[in-house]
Design a protein around this motif. Structure first.
Motif, PDB file in Angstrom:
ATOM      1  N   LEU A 176     -22.524   2.755 -16.063  1.00  0.00           N
ATOM      2  CA  LEU A 176     -23.503   1.812 -15.515  1.00  0.00           C
ATOM      3  C   LEU A 176     -24.262   1.122 -16.641  1.00  0.00           C
ATOM      4  CD1 LEU A 176     -25.026   0.567 -13.125  1.00  0.00           C
ATOM      5  CD2 LEU A 176     -26.489   2.605 -13.117  1.00  0.00           C
ATOM      6  N   LEU A 177     -24.573   1.849 -17.688  1.00  0.00           N
ATOM      7  CA  LEU A 177     -25.257   1.281 -18.847  1.00  0.00           C
ATOM      8  C   LEU A 177     -24.412   0.182 -19.501  1.00  0.00           C
ATOM      9  CD1 LEU A 177     -27.550   1.246 -20.927  1.00  0.00           C
ATOM     10  CD2 LEU A 177     -26.389   3.137 -22.087  1.00  0.00           C
ATOM     11  N   THR A 203     -24.572  -2.826 -17.294  1.00  0.00           N
ATOM     12  CA  THR A 203     -25.933  -3.366 -17.332  1.00  0.00           C
ATOM     13  C   THR A 203     -26.169  -4.113 -18.639  1.00  0.00           C
ATOM     14  OG1 THR A 203     -26.675  -1.542 -15.927  1.00  0.00           O
ATOM     15  CG2 THR A 203     -28.372  -2.779 -17.067  1.00  0.00           C
ATOM     16  N   ASP A 204     -25.681  -3.557 -19.733  1.00  0.00           N
ATOM     17  CA  ASP A 204     -25.769  -4.253 -21.021  1.00  0.00           C
ATOM     18  C   ASP A 204     -25.010  -5.574 -20.981  1.00  0.00           C
ATOM     19  OD1 ASP A 204     -27.438  -2.615 -22.495  1.00  0.00           O
ATOM     20  OD2 ASP A 204     -25.810  -1.424 -23.347  1.00  0.00           O
ATOM     21  N   LEU A 232     -29.346  -7.096 -18.785  1.00  0.00           N
ATOM     22  CA  LEU A 232     -30.552  -6.592 -18.139  1.00  0.00           C
ATOM     23  C   LEU A 232     -31.182  -5.526 -19.031  1.00  0.00           C
ATOM     24  CD1 LEU A 232     -29.008  -6.290 -14.562  1.00  0.00           C
ATOM     25  CD2 LEU A 232     -30.371  -8.182 -15.495  1.00  0.00           C
ATOM     26  N   ALA A 239     -33.659  -2.611 -17.538  1.00  0.00           N
ATOM     27  CA  ALA A 239     -32.891  -1.637 -16.758  1.00  0.00           C
ATOM     28  C   ALA A 239     -31.997  -0.810 -17.673  1.00  0.00           C
ATOM     29  CB  ALA A 239     -32.066  -2.349 -15.699  1.00  0.00           C
ATOM     30  N   ALA A 240     -31.393  -1.446 -18.654  1.00  0.00           N
ATOM     31  CA  ALA A 240     -30.519  -0.734 -19.590  1.00  0.00           C
ATOM     32  C   ALA A 240     -31.298   0.321 -20.375  1.00  0.00           C
ATOM     33  CB  ALA A 240     -29.845  -1.715 -20.541  1.00  0.00           C
ATOM     34  N   GLN A 260     -24.054  -6.911 -26.882  1.00  0.00           N
ATOM     35  CA  GLN A 260     -24.103  -7.677 -25.645  1.00  0.00           C
ATOM     36  C   GLN A 260     -23.323  -8.971 -25.784  1.00  0.00           C
ATOM     37  OE1 GLN A 260     -28.186  -8.197 -24.606  1.00  0.00           O
ATOM     38  NE2 GLN A 260     -28.574  -6.024 -24.427  1.00  0.00           N
ATOM     39  N   HIS A 279     -21.811  -7.387 -11.077  1.00  0.00           N
ATOM     40  CA  HIS A 279     -22.829  -6.839 -10.168  1.00  0.00           C
ATOM     41  C   HIS A 279     -22.202  -5.883  -9.152  1.00  0.00           C
ATOM     42  CE1 HIS A 279     -26.552  -8.713 -11.402  1.00  0.00           C
ATOM     43  NE2 HIS A 279     -25.955  -9.894 -11.480  1.00  0.00           N
ATOM     44  N   ALA A 332     -21.446  -2.672 -11.033  1.00  0.00           N
ATOM     45  CA  ALA A 332     -22.688  -1.950 -11.295  1.00  0.00           C
ATOM     46  C   ALA A 332     -23.212  -1.293 -10.024  1.00  0.00           C
ATOM     47  CB  ALA A 332     -23.734  -2.893 -11.878  1.00  0.00           C
ATOM     48  N   ARG A 360     -31.289   0.504  -8.852  1.00  0.00           N
ATOM     49  CA  ARG A 360     -30.232  -0.334  -9.413  1.00  0.00           C
ATOM     50  C   ARG A 360     -29.296  -0.829  -8.309  1.00  0.00           C
ATOM     51  NH1 ARG A 360     -32.411  -2.732 -12.085  1.00  0.00           N
ATOM     52  NH2 ARG A 360     -30.473  -3.821 -12.480  1.00  0.00           N
ATOM     53  N   HIS A 397     -28.706  -4.813  -7.636  1.00  0.00           N
ATOM     54  CA  HIS A 397     -27.381  -5.427  -7.688  1.00  0.00           C
ATOM     55  C   HIS A 397     -26.971  -5.978  -6.322  1.00  0.00           C
ATOM     56  CE1 HIS A 397     -26.782  -4.495 -11.845  1.00  0.00           C
ATOM     57  NE2 HIS A 397     -27.093  -3.237 -11.618  1.00  0.00           N
TER      58      HIS A 397
END
Length: 131
Positions: free
Chosen positions: A41-42, A45-46, A50, A53-54, A74, A85, A88, A114, A118
């Motif tokens: 998920l990280l 998210t990266d 975001l 959130a990351a 990134q 999305h 995620a 999260r 999303h």
């Protein structure tokens, strides 16, 4: 004809002496699984860029693993944001299931937040695409 076995059996009987390799408890196995879902998920998210959130997700991965997670540089805008999305959202759902099984309230709340974020992003992209 029958020939007797000359090597040790690889089958382990219940109640026998412990094996030579380490076993994980259920709690440890859930920690590893949860850290894996959060690390995935990280990464997504990266990729979405975001940062706040990351950082929250990275803190939880570090807590579970005992070390900071590896982070990729990134690359914004290259991939399909809708697919990211959706990915995620799916990863957050998996993390939520494992966190609930593990009774980790902090991660469960983070994963639910999260998922909501999303889902909202997917809904707004669907609405923008319909216009």
């Amino acid at each position: 004809m029958y020939e007797p076995s000359r090597t040790k059996s690889v089958v382990h009987r219940m109640g026998a002496a412990p094996a030579d390799y380490p076993h994980r408890s259920r709690s440890e196995a859930l920690d590893v699984q949860l850290a894996g879902h959060l690390a995935a998920l990280l990464a997504v998210t990266d990729e979405l860029g975001l940062d706040e959130a990351a950082a929250r997700i990275a803190a939880q991965v570090a807590r579970l693993r005992g070390a900071q997670p590896a982070r990729a540089p990134q690359a914004h805008g290259a991939a399909d944001r809708t697919a990211l999305h959706q990915r995620a959202h799916d990863l957050a759902a998996r993390a939520l299931l494992v966190a609930a099984s593990r009774a980790d309230t902090t991660v469960a709340i983070l994963a639910a937040e999260r998922m909501d974020a999303h889902a909202a992003a997917l809904t707004s992209q669907d609405l923008a695409g319909a216009l």
